[in-house]
Write a protein that holds these residues in place. Structure first.
Motif, short mmCIF file in Angstrom:
data_model
loop_
_atom_site.label_atom_id
_atom_site.label_comp_id
_atom_site.label_asym_id
_atom_site.label_seq_id
_atom_site.Cartn_x
_atom_site.Cartn_y
_atom_site.Cartn_z
N LEU A 213 -5.75 6.86 7.44
CA LEU A 213 -4.68 6.12 6.73
C LEU A 213 -3.90 5.22 7.69
N VAL A 214 -3.99 5.51 8.99
CA VAL A 214 -3.27 4.70 9.98
C VAL A 214 -4.15 3.58 10.55
N ASP A 222 4.05 -0.72 7.47
CA ASP A 222 4.13 0.08 8.69
C ASP A 222 4.96 1.38 8.59
N PRO A 223 6.12 1.39 7.89
CA PRO A 223 6.88 2.66 7.83
C PRO A 223 6.06 3.81 7.25
N TYR A 224 5.14 3.48 6.33
CA TYR A 224 4.25 4.51 5.77
C TYR A 224 3.37 5.09 6.89
N ALA A 286 3.45 -0.53 -0.85
CA ALA A 286 3.80 -1.94 -0.69
C ALA A 286 5.17 -2.12 -0.04
N SER A 287 6.10 -1.19 -0.29
CA SER A 287 7.46 -1.35 0.24
C SER A 287 7.65 -0.58 1.55
N ARG A 306 -1.79 7.03 16.20
CA ARG A 306 -1.39 5.62 16.44
C ARG A 306 -2.09 4.73 15.43
N VAL A 307 -1.49 3.57 15.20
CA VAL A 307 -2.15 2.57 14.37
C VAL A 307 -3.22 1.91 15.23
#
Ligand SMILES: Cc1cc2nc3c(=O)[nH]c(=O)nc-3n(C[C@H](O)[C@H](O)[C@H](O)COP(=O)(O)O)c2cc1C
Length: 350
Positions: A213-214, A222-224, A286-287, A306-307
């Motif tokens: 998911l990342v 990004d906050p997700y 989305a938010s 990490r992303v």
């Protein structure tokens, strides 16, 4: 140095079935497994599944598939068909099957209810179908009706772990021993050592959801992703068992509210509708406001650190899987070598 994902390490019934380099599949992710992500899984040597239900109509689904094919640069891509237990919610699936076949897709992940109604056209066209279950007894009919592989998920998984809560460590050897089609294991997998372990238990591959998911190719804000990176192994929660539709989700404001309603004994779906609606999930992605919505997420969130591009996540997993093989080699006593060699000969002969 050549990235690890460019070189095959394991050859299994799943790599052969789907014609892929690595037995590492990225399962369908409602709203999230769109063209960018699914194509990235294919380019990394795995296989991803685009969720047909994420699109408002067949035209939008076809357009996304065409985008995905262009991005995949000739690598296989798959489609996820989630089969509801409400027949009226499945009417559109026949259209999805027609479109995916017209677009040349030949890898399908079915999940939820029995795929039997959809198998004949898929099989006739030569598609390979993997049906995903949470309990072994649901696999038999799918195999009898033509499923080419079974994915079985343990209760650690994000999304629907079923009603029996069997752990991945039990599902893997059980399904591998009982089924005579390739078995793929999911639920809580987020390291390469687990992949090696699944193969050692007789599986032909793994299916991931939460760990990836990342990935950079997941479009959610990004906050997700930061919330998932911050998660530990207790950061998910099981909800909706009261409706016999258990869901493992991020332990957020909505999940806690729903858990309180369940504790109060509320068993009417209508009371939960506003919380479980897909559009609430979509808005959260989305938010980036992750306190709202039932957001499927499993215990493997603890491994998402990490992303990164999906190809890098594959590299990490393959590196860890290779190290796990080395650990096994290094811990094997000399006296055990003969027994291991005999066992290996048996596997090769099987
Ligand atoms: C955000 C999210 C959305 C999912 N959506 C679907 C879906 O639409 N259809 C489906 O068959 N599985 C869905 N799943 C399940 C995954 O495909 C996969 O089986 C599961 O995540 C594997 O377990 P893991 O989360 O422990 O890796 C979803 C999982 C997550 C985390």
């Amino acid at each position: 140095m050549t990235p690890l994902h460019q070189t095959p390490v394991f050859a299994t019934g799943i790599t052969r079935l789907f014609g892929i380099r690595h037995p590492i599949l990225c399962g369908g992710l409602m709203w999230l497994s769109t063209a960018d992500y699914v194509a990235a899984a294919g380019r990394a040597g795995g296989l991803g599944f685009l969720t047909a239900r994420s699109f408002p109509d067949l035209g939008a689904f076809r357009a996304e598939l065409q985008k995905c094919k262009a991005l995949a640069e000739g690598h296989p891509i798959g489609v996820n068909l989630y089969i509801s237990n409400r027949p009226e919610a499945n009417a559109m699936l026949h259209g999805h099957v027609a479109v995916l076949l017209e677009e040349g897709i030949r890898a399908v992940e079915t999940a939820g209810n029995t795929p039997s109604a959809f198998l004949p056209p898929l099989k006739e066209a030569g598609a390979k179908v993997m049906h995903k279950v949470s309990i072994l007894r649901h696999a038999a009919r799918a195999v009898k009706d033509g499923a080419d592989a079974i994915a079985i998920v343990g209760m650690e998984c994000g999304g629907h772990p079923g009603m029996d809560f069997i752990g991945t460590m039990v599902q893997a050897p059980l399904a591998a021993a009982r089924l005579d089609v390739p078995v793929v294991i999911g639920g809580g997998i987020g390291t390469g050592s687990q992949i090696t372990a699944c193969l050692a238990m007789g599986a032909a591959g793994v299916v991931l959801g939460t760990r990836t998911l990342v990935a950079q190719e997941i479009w959610a804000k990004d906050p997700y992703k930061q919330r998932i990176i911050a998660a530990d192994e207790r950061a998910s929660r099981l909800v909706l068992s009261i409706l016999r539709n258990t869901y493992r989700v991020m332990d957020n404001g909505t999940a806690r509210q729903v858990a309180e309603m369940e504790a109060a004994g509320i068993a009417d779906f209508e009371a939960y509708r506003a919380h479980v609606e897909g559009k609430v999930q979509f808005e959260a992605y989305a938010s980036g406001d992750v306190e709202k919505g039932m957001l499927a997420m499993g215990q493997a969130a603890v491994f998402a650190d990490r992303v990164a591009p999906l190809a890098d996540i594959y590299d990490q997993l393959l590196g860890e899987a290779g190290r796990a093989l080395a650990v096994l080699d290094a811990t094997r006593l000399p006296g055990a070598t003969e027994a291991a060699a005999r066992a290996a000969a048996d596997v090769a002969a099987a």
